[in-house]
Design an enzyme around this catalytic site. Structure first.
Site, mmCIF file in Angstrom:
data_model
loop_
_atom_site.group_PDB
_atom_site.id
_atom_site.type_symbol
_atom_site.label_atom_id
_atom_site.label_comp_id
_atom_site.label_asym_id
_atom_site.label_seq_id
_atom_site.Cartn_x
_atom_site.Cartn_y
_atom_site.Cartn_z
ATOM 1 N N ASP A 118 -28.004 41.128 4.214
ATOM 2 C CA ASP A 118 -26.744 40.707 3.580
ATOM 3 C C ASP A 118 -25.640 40.423 4.601
ATOM 4 O OD1 ASP A 118 -24.449 40.542 1.980
ATOM 5 O OD2 ASP A 118 -24.505 42.655 1.352
ATOM 6 N N HIS A 168 -19.959 45.514 0.055
ATOM 7 C CA HIS A 168 -20.817 45.023 1.131
ATOM 8 C C HIS A 168 -20.469 45.694 2.456
ATOM 9 C CE1 HIS A 168 -22.272 41.672 -1.400
ATOM 10 N NE2 HIS A 168 -21.053 41.728 -1.916
#
Lengths: 555, 555
Positions: free
Chosen positions: A196, A368
């Site tokens: 990611d 994130h």
């Protein structure tokens, strides 16, 4: 030759690289195709009128018999929002954890394909086989519970897909990421890590979700009037913390907005939300309680024009109107492209006189991981090859920089775009032939019927409007029977531009008469003469280029 | 009564509050109206097709004989960009410093009103009288040289307007802000401070422009290939530092982009830029030099689609194409609303394979003071009343928080919107009757001829396109002579929607026949029948609502 030398492994993205959203990845191990995620994306500014965008899955349709299943890493729209469209095209099993499946079931019901779908429950300890390929999972932290990373085991080593992740040391649900398991996967040998990149540009470590909760609790504790909180409906951890803050300050909580109601219902039913008895009230009961005894949890954190919060701010909501005595907590950040609409809502709330808590005021935490966490993931997995995924190209590049820092060689890092394929043979990698990929635009009920020509027209129309020029001709006598009529939409105020339109009319008449005299009776050249002549005249007079649509009727 | 008690003072904003841009303020001292700045704004997302937006100055037009002059604080577009339009409506003297006047003269020439304009040079030491009202100035630091704040002296105390400012301790041109003078103004007595709120949400102190220059120099020093730098053309300090970096690393410098060329020419001529001899080359000479011996300074820092940088990145520039060996420095941040287009250019550069230096990588410094600087200004001026200006409402509110922190009472702080008037009498303030204010939209040559109806049409057209339905009727016999013809633009692909359009045609025919039979020969009801019937049908089939434009021709 042993199996180790013959198994052919390919990975590719159908979406989620070079863009934010519509995550969808393919991993091929010999004859098995394993799909990870099936997300949607919100349209770019230039995709006028488009509702959502999903990946082009024609490669999967062509190879349906080899697709062993779709694994969903978690229940966010950018990972599951395209599934109902994809399942209409290919009928394959779907693997996901409990909360993710709960959210998916609801979406499939809405799409009317719930009965045909083959949904299979997994958890982070599951080990499954897709075709001949073993697949296992590991738990990661993110802004929704029940998230997994995926480990596809091949004879050349594991292909690891992290899903969306952060390393939260104080997770709201007490469930930590499986760091030990990740380290073990790394030790066993990772051929390729797909990780990611969303926050690869951010230095340091992302703050814990618990800190956002603390910020919200602080606001609840110090606020005397009514409280309105907005966040992403799917951020179940955040919702849990709003519930706790309301409960701790003896406020009733009303839930407003379709997606917020739906998520709370599903997550509550499945045990992912602890909701004290008698806490929730209906939104039409809000005004029965004293302001200091009530809080409202609503959709609208992205400033969506039709969302509950926007309507409350405009005085257009059926039950709730924001007043100068309210405090509004925007417990979210704008996703790229929504900055302007979020700012507009904040400004509107200030205009009313409400207090607004937003932005850096400690009521939001990203889901994130930032640079230090991304490096930790790289160090745990120690992959032979690295594919930064989930992000715009600049984020993939920033992630590449981090990989270089932890010692991965540049020639082992692949920055891929949609459709690009990386092939692994004998533990070597190379770029292979591409698979089809792209945007499929969804506008209303239409899937893919809005394309470049339609969008180009919408862009032209949005810029300077349209002038429709209609004339009825007698083809036999070559004379004008009626018209020309000129109708303008989105070009100029007719009342303030009477002269311009009159002159335009005269010009078209003279062009027509000239054509008639010269016996230009090809409609197409008649039309292009009108278009060019009028366009030139209008540009000279106004410096605008409206679309000009000549229509010739024949009697 | 003494003058002190009779002089009536009013302040108001025609633009620049509740928004970023088109700054324009009015200060009235009895019969004198003093205008500060005349800026433009770039259109919001929903002002489709609009080029620029300027303030509504009808109040100034109505009171032209009382307007003593327009003072320009500095030469940025959001402070001078509306001037040529304003001067076409009112003929009043314009006061500005040398560089600002230089930039204004060029703009007035372009607009063809240079000869009539009365331009008067001031510097930060000037003392002038506008009508009966003495006005003085003080130097402030900002991202362009020659910026002033304005001090309008009234019998009740000074009205101080800061302009855009920061406190830069290491200014590039060595010219510090007049802190001593500001303190003296404060000591003498400030009735009302109007101060720049742009960065009121940012904690701490804005970094010095010199630091951005150092960042750029570092990149120049370490880069082996060709360098391309983009920044705001009007950021003369930044341009100076790019020139120095090129010169220090023995690179030739090509200047590309109309506004960049213009600013460098004006600032160079007036002595605000020091350009070493033989440094500059023409852009068609770029390829004659080795990449490591050349740098390019270009427009396009906001990702404008037609700018030089965007065209270089797309391979559409006449002389220069970005290659994988180039390094591009984006020495600017996206102004609100431009985030997406700036990101798109960065991504496109990465796609090419170029190195890109942007964002937090120390090559940009804001021109606006952060919270500590705003508090310093408040403490220097110690105003009786405070108006946070220059910014969206949330920024004005953030600025209010800072004022509260330094001890200004809330009832002495006025957060105003455009057109709101604050009146001062006997050192008391109150809100007075409003003056007219608003957006004047400029689209091509049209000033104000695009308004709500035109914009509403453009929005509708941009969302789902248009269907034009044309039919020719014989009014005497009440029969259809030709048509109906349905033409679609921006709605669906015709080829993929033949059936839908055919069915639409049948529907319109049957509506028409029914109307004809029932003798509905009022065109307006005929048209609304078509519009409603077709709209309902199309929404049911597609969930879209294209604009439907029925046109009836009569023979």
């Amino acid at each position: 030759m042993s199996k180790q030398e013959t198994e052919k492994v390919r990975v590719f993205a159908l979406g989620g690289v070079g863009e934010i959203g519509k995550n969808m990845y393919g991993i091929e191990v010999d004859e098995d195709i394993i799909v990870i995620d099936a997300g949607l994306m919100f349209p770019d500014d230039d995709m006028l009128g488009v509702d959502i965008v999903i990946p082009d899955v024609s490669y999967l349709v062509e190879n349906e018999e080899r697709v062993r299943g779709i694994i969903l890493t978690h229940g966010h729209e950018d990972h599951i929002g395209g599934l109902s469209y994809v399942l209409k095209k290919i009928n394959v099993p779907v693997y996901a954890t409990k909360l993710t499946l709960g959210l998916v079931e609801e979406k499939l019901k809405e799409a009317g394909i719930h009965r045909h779908a083959e949904l299979r429950l997994i958890d982070s300890n599951s080990r499954i086989k897709l075709g001949n390929t073993p697949v296992s999972f590991f738990r990661v932290s993110h802004s929704i519970p029940d998230c997994v990373g995926v480990c596809v085991e091949t004879s050349q080593g594991a292909i690891v897909h992290t899903g969306d992740f952060k390393f939260d040391q104080t997770p709201v649900d007490g469930k930590h990421a499986d760091i030990g398991k990740m380290a073990a996967i790394g030790q066993k040998g990772v051929l390729c890590l797909m990780s990611d990149s969303t926050n690869a540009e951010r230095p340091g470590t992302t703050k814990s979700e618990a800190e956002a909760g603390k910020g919200i609790k602080d606001v609840f504790a110090r606020t005397k009037g009514r409280l309105i909180v907005t966040s992403f409906a799917s951020n179940v951890h955040r919702i849990q913390q709003v519930i706790q803050a309301a409960s701790a300050t003896n406020r009733k909580l009303a839930v407003v907005g379709k997606s917020m109601v739906r998520v709370i219902s599903i997550a509550g039913k499945l045990g992912y939300l602890k909701i004290p008895k008698d806490l929730l009230i209906d939104m039409d009961e809000v005004n029965k309680h004293k302001p200091e005894k009530v809080a409202i949890l609503t959709t609208g954190s992205q400033g969506e024009p039709m969302s509950a919060l926007t309507r409350m701010a405009k005085g257009a909501h059926r039950h709730i109107t924001i007043t100068p005595n309210d405090t509004v907590i925007i417990a979210a950040t704008a996703i790229p492209g929504n900055e302007t609409s979020v700012s507009a809502v904040i400004d509107q709330l200030y205009r009313i006189g409400a207090e607004v808590i937003y932005g850096s005021q400690a009521v939001h935490a990203s889901g994130h991981g930032s640079q230090e966490e991304l490096k930790l993931m790289l160090n745990l997995m120690r992959p032979k090859f690295f594919l930064p995924i989930h992000g715009e190209i600049r984020m993939q590049h920033a992630h590449q920089q981090l990989a270089l820092q932890v010692g991965i060689k540049k020639e082992r890092i692949y920055i891929v775009e949609k459709g690009e394929v990386i092939e692994f043979t004998k533990q070597q990698a190379r770029r292979g032939p591409k698979v089809p990929s792209g945007h499929v635009l969804i506008d209303g009920l239409g899937v893919g019927d809005v394309g470049n020509i339609v969008l180009r027209d919408r862009r032209l129309l949005s810029k300077d409007g349209i002038l429709v020029v209609v004339v009825t001709l007698n083809k036999k006598t070559n004379t004008i029977v009626s018209g020309p009529n000129i109708i303008s939409r989105g070009f100029v105020y007719v009342r303030e531009s009477e002269e311009l339109l009159e002159k335009s009319n005269e010009l078209v008449t003279s062009i027509l008469q000239k054509c008639v005299t010269e016996n230009v009776n090809e409609w197409s050249s008649l039309k292009s003469n009108i278009r060019e002549g009028l366009s030139r005249y209008l540009f000279e007079k106004t410096k605008r280029r409206p679309m000009i649509l000549p229509i010739i009727m024949e009697v």
